[in-house]
Each structure stands twice: as structure tokens, then as C-alpha cells.
Design an enzyme around this catalytic site. Structure first.
Site, PDB file in Angstrom:
ATOM      1  N   GLU A 124      -4.802   1.990   2.546  1.00  0.00           N
ATOM      2  CA  GLU A 124      -4.940   0.841   3.454  1.00  0.00           C
ATOM      3  C   GLU A 124      -5.090   1.297   4.892  1.00  0.00           C
ATOM      4  O   GLU A 124      -5.826   0.700   5.668  1.00  0.00           O
ATOM      5  CB  GLU A 124      -3.707  -0.072   3.325  1.00  0.00           C
ATOM      6  N   GLU A 125      -4.394   2.380   5.253  1.00  0.00           N
ATOM      7  CA  GLU A 125      -4.316   2.768   6.662  1.00  0.00           C
ATOM      8  C   GLU A 125      -5.643   3.228   7.257  1.00  0.00           C
ATOM      9  O   GLU A 125      -5.936   2.957   8.403  1.00  0.00           O
ATOM     10  CB  GLU A 125      -3.270   3.872   6.860  1.00  0.00           C
ATOM     11  N   HIS A 181       0.830  -1.211   0.000  1.00  0.00           N
ATOM     12  CA  HIS A 181       0.000   0.000   0.000  1.00  0.00           C
ATOM     13  C   HIS A 181       0.859   1.253   0.000  1.00  0.00           C
ATOM     14  O   HIS A 181       1.884   1.342   0.676  1.00  0.00           O
ATOM     15  CB  HIS A 181      -1.029   0.007   1.132  1.00  0.00           C
ATOM     16  N   HIS A 185       3.665   2.869  12.377  1.00  0.00           N
ATOM     17  CA  HIS A 185       2.805   4.056  12.524  1.00  0.00           C
ATOM     18  C   HIS A 185       3.434   5.157  13.378  1.00  0.00           C
ATOM     19  O   HIS A 185       2.718   5.912  14.033  1.00  0.00           O
ATOM     20  CB  HIS A 185       1.442   3.672  13.122  1.00  0.00           C
ATOM     21  N   ASP A 221       6.352   0.521   6.609  1.00  0.00           N
ATOM     22  CA  ASP A 221       4.887   0.428   6.418  1.00  0.00           C
ATOM     23  C   ASP A 221       4.409   1.562   5.530  1.00  0.00           C
ATOM     24  O   ASP A 221       4.153   2.642   6.019  1.00  0.00           O
ATOM     25  CB  ASP A 221       4.212   0.470   7.793  1.00  0.00           C
ATOM     26  N   ASP A 271       3.242  -6.400   3.323  1.00  0.00           N
ATOM     27  CA  ASP A 271       2.871  -5.307   4.217  1.00  0.00           C
ATOM     28  C   ASP A 271       3.210  -5.670   5.666  1.00  0.00           C
ATOM     29  O   ASP A 271       2.431  -5.442   6.576  1.00  0.00           O
ATOM     30  CB  ASP A 271       1.374  -4.979   4.054  1.00  0.00           C
TER      31      ASP A 271
END
Ligand SMILES: [Zn+2]
Length: 461
Positions: A329-330, A283, A427, A295, A357
Site C-alpha cells: 500500500e505504501e 496492509h 511513517h 500503520d 488503516d
């Protein structure tokens, strides 16, 4: 030396009991060796990741960075001479953090600044911020047992750590992340006016790790933020010393109207079945204060690299091979949903989809979701991967973005790298390019190329 011995042993095996399968095994192992050699000596993925993380940078859905990432990855696949490169339209949520959050603990005479980050999708605090006594809980049961009497007008602090004894850190994440996703609404149902959630990492550090929350319909939308793990430890200690400990926090986030964005797709056309597809993807979006190196910048560049490796080695695929950069995606999965919808509408038969991912760490295997026969076929290729450190094909799932292809009967797969360090960066602002090892990244891209090759050659049935 070792390799020479290995080929000699193989040759001996083939000459004594020459069968077609063994000849194929030898041809496949030679070709897969070429894939890995090319990736490790002339790989492109690391430089692409450098640009994606440092020149493009953060790329949350709807942001200027996301739009730049779309253009960047399209340009890369055009420059690599993929047969066809195109954008797929998708409407995405547009949540913005606004100005940097402010937060401190008030305990007795102490006022201690703490690092927090609004959770993705959170509303702002009222102007001037929110200040209230803090109630610490480990889980929803404990929260409900307190009841509205004790929770009303307070800030709920969800402080259950990820279980450090789980060897698979994704399981530890799975065991704690409901606090972030649903905690704010659970607190709001009992009248809380704010929620603070311990960051989803096993490390003790000063980085708040954000991520999406989901407000339940019918519960009030209260502001919610992640606190760094060091901040969480301190807050917990101060509450034990003084039950009247308070938190003040102010955040400015808001959800704007949806905006148009894109998935980015590059393909090598199939020579026999051009209308059948095998996908590798990651993503393209990241959180707003992160470079998104692990990520999921890694998964994106590995996907491009997997297709590129087969192309530069002169492989002519039977089926059409696609590298897909999924958007959103997030905080919405709109890209994955739009991709599957389009595939359905255009009658594009997807044989298999492989997502990366789980970070650009050293690859250990692939997760496979399919029928027992499909799984068995893929597992039978294991010995082709063991020379490269991938010992396990099968356990684990497919990725979030490719999930919507499941109703088509597509085999869903995911590259499984070592998970020990993933949540150190997940994140958070420290998910930067320097945290990715060039060789580990390249081994992952090569592994995906090898899997793409085997599925294309032999199918999954
Ligand atoms: Zn991700």
C-alpha cells in the site's frame, strides 16, 4: 448493573410490541456483546501485533521483512484453523534507502546536524552529497512566483505545516501532503537540485516522517527528503536570520527491479453462498525504518482477529469471509490492484470490503461508500454499536487497498478510530508496538467482527 437494566428495558419493549425485527435486534445485540467480551478477555490481536512489529519488524515491499511478514501472517491463520489460507502472487516495487542519510544546515559559522529521511521513491544525491542555498516556500504558487531565476541550482524547502485546527487530522494531512508527493517535481521544473519537505505531523519532534513522492514525467528526478518538524522550525528561523543559509545532504536510495511478493488471505467458507465474499483487511507492508505498529500492523491483526472471533464463537457464515493482508500500500498499491484483478478474473462477487488503516486507536465509527440505500441500511445498525463507543456509521471513505474493488459495486468501508495521535507516529521510526493500547486495538477488531457479522447476516441491499 447497567447492562441488566438495559436488557430488562429491551425485554419490556419486545414483550409489548414483539416484532421480528426487535427479536433480531435482541439476538444481534447479545451476539455482538459476546464478540466484544471475547475480544476484550481472550483476544489474540495484541500478541500477534507484538510478533509482527518486534519479531518481524519493518517490512517495506520487496524487503526480507516483508517476506517474513507474509510467512508470519499465513502461519497465524493456519494455526487459527481458518478453512483456507493462501498466498496471492503480486509483483511489487523494490525501493531501498541504503546507508543512513547525512544532513546539516550551514548558516554563517554554524553547522547543525538535522534529522532527515529520503522520501520513498527518491533518487540518491550525487556521490559526495548535494549542497546549495535553501529557498523556503509554503506552497506551489509561491514557488512558481519565484520563478526559475531564483530557484535554479537551489534546494527548495517546503514548509507548510499540517493545519492544527482541523479536528480530523486526516484532513490536515490531506491539506499538506501534496508538498511531499509532488513538491520535488514542482521544484525540479524550475531547476532546483534538491527538495526538503517538512514532516507530515502536527507534533514538534525529531523524527523525520517519510512517505512516497511521485516524480512527474518530463521533470528531472531530484533527490528529496523529509526533515523533522523541529529541524524544519530551526531551518526556517535560520533562513530568516541569514538568507544565504545552505543545506548539505547526502542520501543513497535507489529503485531496484520489481520483485515477486504476496497478499496473504485467510477465509471462513460460506455455507450458503461460498462464491460471495466479504473482506476485512489491512496492509502488510510498512516503511523501512518503522515497526509499522499503527500503520498498518494494527489493521492486519484486527482483520485476522475479526474473522477469528466469529469462528471461535461458532458463527457459520452464509458468505465466505476473508481476512486479507494487502502488500505494497505504501509505495505502489500493487497488492490491492492484484486482489481486485483476481476477484474479477475468478468472478468472485464481493459484497463488501472493510479496511482498517487509520491506526489501532479507539474506534469511533465506520466510513461507508455505497448507494444511498446501502448506506441507509448500514446506518440503521448504528444503535448496535453505540454501547461500544461507535456513534457514527457513514461519513468517511473506504481504504486505499480495497478501492480497486469499486468497479465491482462492492460496498467499501473503513474503520474510523480517533485520529488525534495517528500522525504523531505515521511513517516514522516511533511507530512502535508500545504506542498501541491493547484494549483500543481489541475494540477495533471486535467492531470489525460485529460489522462482518451484520453484513453477512443481512446483506447490504
Ligand atoms: Zn497505512
Amino acid at each position: 448493573m447497567k447492562h441488566k437494566l438495559l436488557s430488562a428495558a429491551l425485554l419490556a419493549l419486545c414483550s409489548t410490541t414483539a416484532t421480528f425485527a426487535q427479536a433480531d435486534y435482541q439476538a444481534d445485540s447479545i451476539f455482538i456483546r459476546k464478540i466484544f467480551n471475547t475480544a476484550l478477555s481472550e483476544g489474540h490481536s495484541y500478541e500477534y501485533l507484538r510478533d509482527l512489529t518486534q519479531k518481524v519488524g519493518a517490512r517495506l515491499s520487496g524487503s526480507a521483512g516483508a517476506a517474513k511478514a507474509v510467512e508470519y501472517t499465513r502461519d497465524v491463520m493456519v494455526k487459527e484453523n481458518f478453512d483456507n489460507v493462501f498466498l496471492q502472487n503480486v509483483m511489487v516495487p523494490h525501493w531501498v534507502r541504503g546507508a543512513k542519510e547525512k544532513a546539516y544546515i550551514l548558516s554563517g559559522k554554524q553547522k547543525i546536524v538535522i534529522p532527515i529521511a529520503a522520501l520513498g521513491g527518491s533518487v540518491a544525491t550525487p556521490k559526495g552529497g548535494t549542497k546549495a542555498k535553501v529557498i523556503e516556500v509554503q506552497n506551489f504558487q509561491e514557488l512558481r512566483a519565484l520563478g526559475a531565476d531564483k530557484v535554479k541550482g537551489k534546494i527548495v524547502f517546503f514548509n507548510r505545516p499540517m493545519d492544527p485546527t482541523r479536528l480530523n487530522t486526516f484532513e490536515a494531512y490531506g491539506g499538506a501532503v501534496e508538498q511531499r508527493g509532488y513538491g520535488p517535481s514542482e521544484a525540479a521544473k524550475l531547476g532546483a537540485i534538491g527538495a526538503i519537505v517538512r514532516s507530515m505531523t502536527t507534533r514538534l519532534d525529531d523524527f523525520p516522517h517519510t512517505g512516497s513522492l511521485r516524480y512527474a514525467s518530463g521533470a528531472g528526478m531530484i533527490p528529496a527528503a523529509a526533515i523533522s518538524t523541529n529541524g524544519a522550525e530551526l531551518l526556517s528561523k535560520l533562513i530568516k536570520e541569514n538568507v544565504d543559509t545552505e543545506i548539505y545532504f547526502e542520501q543513497f536510495s535507489e529503485t531496484l527491479p520489481d520483485v515477486p511478493s504476496h497478499n496473504v488471505i485467510g477465509e471462513l467458507k460460506g455455507s450458503e453462498n461460498p462464491a460471495k465474499y466479504i473482506v476485512v483487511g489491512g496492509h502488510l507492508d510498512s516503511w523501512d525504518f518503522a515497526q509499522g505498529a499503527h500503520d498498518d500492523g494494527s489493521g492486519c491483526v484486527q482483520s485476522i482477529e475479526a474473522v477469528r472471533l466469529l469462528k471461535v464463537l461458532g458463527y457459520k457464515p452464509k458468505n465466505t469471509l476473508r481476512a486479507v493482508m494487502f502488500m505494497n500500500e505504501e509505495n505502489g498499491l500493487k497488492g490491492g490492484i492484484a486482489y481486485a484483478d483476481s476477484a474479477k478474473n475468478k468472478n468472485e462477487k464481493h459484497i463488501a470490503a472493510i479496511e482498517s488503516d487509520r491506526g489501532g486507536f479507539i474506534p469511533l465509527g465506520f466510513g461507508v461508500v455505497g448507494t444511498p440505500a446501502q448506506k441507509a441500511k448500514i446506518v440503521s445498525w448504528t444503535k448496535l454499536f453505540t454501547p461500544y463507543g461507535l456513534y457514527e456509521l457513514g461519513p468517511g471513505g473506504g481504504g486505499a487497498d480495497i478501492g480497486p474493488l469499486a468497479p465491482q459495486g462492492t460496498v467499501l468501508m473503513e474503520l474510523i478510530p480517533d485520529s488525534q495521535r495517528y500522525f504523531d507516529y505515521h511513517h516514522a521510526a516511533n511507530d512502535t508496538f508500545d504506542k498501541v493500547s491493547k484494549r483500543e486495538l481489541e475494540l477495533g477488531g471486535a467492531s470489525m467482527a460485529a460489522m462482518l457479522y451484520l453484513i453477512d447476516k443481512y446483506g447490504v441491499e
